[in-house]
Design a protein around this motif. Structure first.
Motif, PDB file in Angstrom:
ATOM      1  N   PRO A   8      16.247  40.425 113.546  1.00  0.00           N
ATOM      2  CA  PRO A   8      15.731  41.462 114.456  1.00  0.00           C
ATOM      3  C   PRO A   8      16.727  41.847 115.545  1.00  0.00           C
ATOM      4  N   ARG A   9      17.457  40.854 116.064  1.00  0.00           N
ATOM      5  CA  ARG A   9      18.436  41.163 117.110  1.00  0.00           C
ATOM      6  C   ARG A   9      19.570  42.009 116.553  1.00  0.00           C
ATOM      7  N   ALA A  10      19.976  41.706 115.326  1.00  0.00           N
ATOM      8  CA  ALA A  10      21.039  42.490 114.696  1.00  0.00           C
ATOM      9  C   ALA A  10      20.574  43.931 114.458  1.00  0.00           C
ATOM     10  N   ILE A  11      19.334  44.083 114.046  1.00  0.00           N
ATOM     11  CA  ILE A  11      18.777  45.416 113.810  1.00  0.00           C
ATOM     12  C   ILE A  11      18.737  46.211 115.106  1.00  0.00           C
ATOM     13  N   ARG A  12      18.291  45.560 116.200  1.00  0.00           N
ATOM     14  CA  ARG A  12      18.226  46.247 117.497  1.00  0.00           C
ATOM     15  C   ARG A  12      19.622  46.642 117.974  1.00  0.00           C
ATOM     16  N   THR A  13      20.571  45.742 117.783  1.00  0.00           N
ATOM     17  CA  THR A  13      21.943  46.027 118.225  1.00  0.00           C
ATOM     18  C   THR A  13      22.521  47.202 117.447  1.00  0.00           C
ATOM     19  N   LYS A  14      22.300  47.219 116.144  1.00  0.00           N
ATOM     20  CA  LYS A  14      22.817  48.324 115.327  1.00  0.00           C
ATOM     21  C   LYS A  14      22.182  49.653 115.732  1.00  0.00           C
ATOM     22  N   LYS A  15      20.890  49.629 116.006  1.00  0.00           N
ATOM     23  CA  LYS A  15      20.220  50.855 116.443  1.00  0.00           C
ATOM     24  C   LYS A  15      20.786  51.335 117.769  1.00  0.00           C
ATOM     25  N   SER A  16      21.077  50.392 118.667  1.00  0.00           N
ATOM     26  CA  SER A  16      21.653  50.748 119.965  1.00  0.00           C
ATOM     27  C   SER A  16      23.037  51.360 119.796  1.00  0.00           C
ATOM     28  N   LEU A  17      23.819  50.786 118.906  1.00  0.00           N
ATOM     29  CA  LEU A  17      25.162  51.299 118.663  1.00  0.00           C
ATOM     30  C   LEU A  17      25.122  52.675 118.000  1.00  0.00           C
ATOM     31  N   HIS A  52      29.197  43.342 113.806  1.00  0.00           N
ATOM     32  CA  HIS A  52      28.402  44.259 112.976  1.00  0.00           C
ATOM     33  C   HIS A  52      29.254  45.281 112.224  1.00  0.00           C
ATOM     34  N   TYR A  53      30.356  45.710 112.839  1.00  0.00           N
ATOM     35  CA  TYR A  53      31.205  46.727 112.224  1.00  0.00           C
ATOM     36  C   TYR A  53      32.677  46.384 112.460  1.00  0.00           C
ATOM     37  N   PRO A  54      33.543  46.582 111.451  1.00  0.00           N
ATOM     38  CA  PRO A  54      34.966  46.315 111.654  1.00  0.00           C
ATOM     39  C   PRO A  54      35.634  47.348 112.559  1.00  0.00           C
ATOM     40  N   ASP A  55      35.081  48.563 112.588  1.00  0.00           N
ATOM     41  CA  ASP A  55      35.632  49.616 113.442  1.00  0.00           C
ATOM     42  C   ASP A  55      34.603  50.737 113.580  1.00  0.00           C
ATOM     43  N   LYS A  56      34.939  51.735 114.369  1.00  0.00           N
ATOM     44  CA  LYS A  56      33.987  52.825 114.613  1.00  0.00           C
ATOM     45  C   LYS A  56      33.754  53.661 113.359  1.00  0.00           C
ATOM     46  N   TRP A  57      34.745  53.706 112.468  1.00  0.00           N
ATOM     47  CA  TRP A  57      34.602  54.489 111.246  1.00  0.00           C
ATOM     48  C   TRP A  57      33.560  53.879 110.318  1.00  0.00           C
ATOM     49  N   ASP A  58      33.492  52.558 110.284  1.00  0.00           N
ATOM     50  CA  ASP A  58      32.486  51.895 109.457  1.00  0.00           C
ATOM     51  C   ASP A  58      31.089  52.177 110.002  1.00  0.00           C
ATOM     52  N   LEU A  59      30.960  52.187 111.316  1.00  0.00           N
ATOM     53  CA  LEU A  59      29.688  52.547 111.941  1.00  0.00           C
ATOM     54  C   LEU A  59      29.279  53.945 111.512  1.00  0.00           C
ATOM     55  N   LEU A  60      30.207  54.895 111.579  1.00  0.00           N
ATOM     56  CA  LEU A  60      29.917  56.268 111.190  1.00  0.00           C
ATOM     57  C   LEU A  60      29.549  56.366 109.711  1.00  0.00           C
ATOM     58  N   GLU A  61      30.302  55.678 108.867  1.00  0.00           N
ATOM     59  CA  GLU A  61      30.042  55.707 107.422  1.00  0.00           C
ATOM     60  C   GLU A  61      28.644  55.196 107.111  1.00  0.00           C
ATOM     61  N   GLN A  62      28.267  54.091 107.724  1.00  0.00           N
ATOM     62  CA  GLN A  62      26.946  53.526 107.465  1.00  0.00           C
ATOM     63  C   GLN A  62      25.836  54.461 107.925  1.00  0.00           C
ATOM     64  N   MET A  63      26.038  55.097 109.070  1.00  0.00           N
ATOM     65  CA  MET A  63      25.050  56.058 109.561  1.00  0.00           C
ATOM     66  C   MET A  63      24.890  57.218 108.591  1.00  0.00           C
ATOM     67  N   ASP A  65      25.709  57.382 105.341  1.00  0.00           N
ATOM     68  CA  ASP A  65      25.158  56.936 104.056  1.00  0.00           C
ATOM     69  C   ASP A  65      23.656  56.718 104.142  1.00  0.00           C
ATOM     70  N   THR A  66      23.215  56.082 105.218  1.00  0.00           N
ATOM     71  CA  THR A  66      21.792  55.784 105.389  1.00  0.00           C
ATOM     72  C   THR A  66      20.960  57.057 105.435  1.00  0.00           C
ATOM     73  N   HIS A  67      21.412  58.033 106.214  1.00  0.00           N
ATOM     74  CA  HIS A  67      20.621  59.254 106.376  1.00  0.00           C
ATOM     75  C   HIS A  67      20.704  60.166 105.163  1.00  0.00           C
ATOM     76  N   LEU A  68      21.839  60.216 104.512  1.00  0.00           N
ATOM     77  CA  LEU A  68      21.938  61.026 103.298  1.00  0.00           C
ATOM     78  C   LEU A  68      21.036  60.475 102.201  1.00  0.00           C
ATOM     79  N   LEU A 119      32.935  66.066 107.865  1.00  0.00           N
ATOM     80  CA  LEU A 119      32.803  65.254 106.660  1.00  0.00           C
ATOM     81  C   LEU A 119      31.341  65.082 106.280  1.00  0.00           C
ATOM     82  N   PHE A 120      30.469  64.933 107.276  1.00  0.00           N
ATOM     83  CA  PHE A 120      29.046  64.782 106.985  1.00  0.00           C
ATOM     84  C   PHE A 120      28.491  66.063 106.369  1.00  0.00           C
ATOM     85  N   HIS A 121      28.878  67.200 106.921  1.00  0.00           N
ATOM     86  CA  HIS A 121      28.413  68.472 106.374  1.00  0.00           C
ATOM     87  C   HIS A 121      28.858  68.614 104.923  1.00  0.00           C
ATOM     88  N   HIS A 122      30.102  68.237 104.645  1.00  0.00           N
ATOM     89  CA  HIS A 122      30.629  68.305 103.274  1.00  0.00           C
ATOM     90  C   HIS A 122      29.823  67.413 102.332  1.00  0.00           C
TER      91      HIS A 122
END
Length: 203
Positions: A8-17, A52-63, A65-68, A119-122
């Motif tokens: 749960p703490r990891a989930i909350r942290t990821k949502k915050s990020l 949770h993420y190796p870098d900001k790009w991984d955070l963006l990629e996961q976001m 992928d999840t929403h698509l 990239l997201f639009h594409h």
């Protein structure tokens, strides 16, 4: 040490990020964001970010992928077959898609906005196009019998649908998902010219 994904703490942290990332994209664009910015805005330290993420790009990629994937899963099954009832009521798959986007409006408004991610639009165009093509291929009509070439039909529908969604978001979603779905239904199954002059009482 990386936290368990169901913690749960990891989930909350990821949502915050993820929330911090969207806010910062709106403020200054993704390229100008640092890991320190993300951690500070989320109220954590940098070491926690790297759990949770190796870098900001991984955070963006996961976001992205999840929403698509969430959007595609929500809209299916999709039907593009004409039906007389769609003059009076919206296509159910269109209702689901507008409802999903409204539920995640902060994400889509940011990612498709002026400081959003091209990239997201594409990727969005590609996934929507693929989903529509799968439905078109279920139609047993031969391509040679179509009045308009299939690739052109696919491009037209994809561009029109996404254009309508983006316009709706840019305007602050002034219409309900149900109303937008009905409007898209009329435009899709009647065509834009007919939709302007169609009188449901005469059908």
């Amino acid at each position: 040490m990386v936290s368990h994904p169901k913690d749960p703490r990891a989930i909350r942290t990821k949502k915050s990020l993820q929330s911090a990332c969207l806010t910062l994209i709106e403020e200054k664009g993704f390229d100008q964001i640092s890991v320190r910015d993300l951690a500070t805005r989320a109220g954590i330290n940098r070491s926690t970010f790297y759990q949770h993420y190796p870098d900001k790009w991984d955070l963006l990629e996961q976001m992205m992928d999840t929403h698509l994937q969430g959007m595609i899963d929500t809209v299916k099954p999709i039907s593009l077959r004409p039906a007389k009832k769609y003059i009076h009521e919206p296509n159910p798959s269109f209702v689901r898609i507008f409802s999903y986007i409204q539920e995640h409006a902060d994400f889509y408004q940011t990612m498709l906005g002026k400081k959003g991610i091209p990239l997201f639009h594409h990727r969005l165009v590609k996934r929507v196009s693929q989903t529509i093509l799968e439905e078109m291929n279920k139609n047993k009509q031969k391509k040679s019998q179509m009045l308009v070439h299939q690739p052109l039909v696919l491009q037209y529908i994809t561009s029109a649908h996404l254009g309508l969604v983006i316009y709706w978001l840019e305007q602050g979603m002034p219409y309900s998902p149900h109303e937008m779905a009905h409007q898209m239904t009329l435009l899709t199954f009647c065509g834009p010219i007919n939709a302007m002059t169609l009188n449901p009482k005469e059908i």
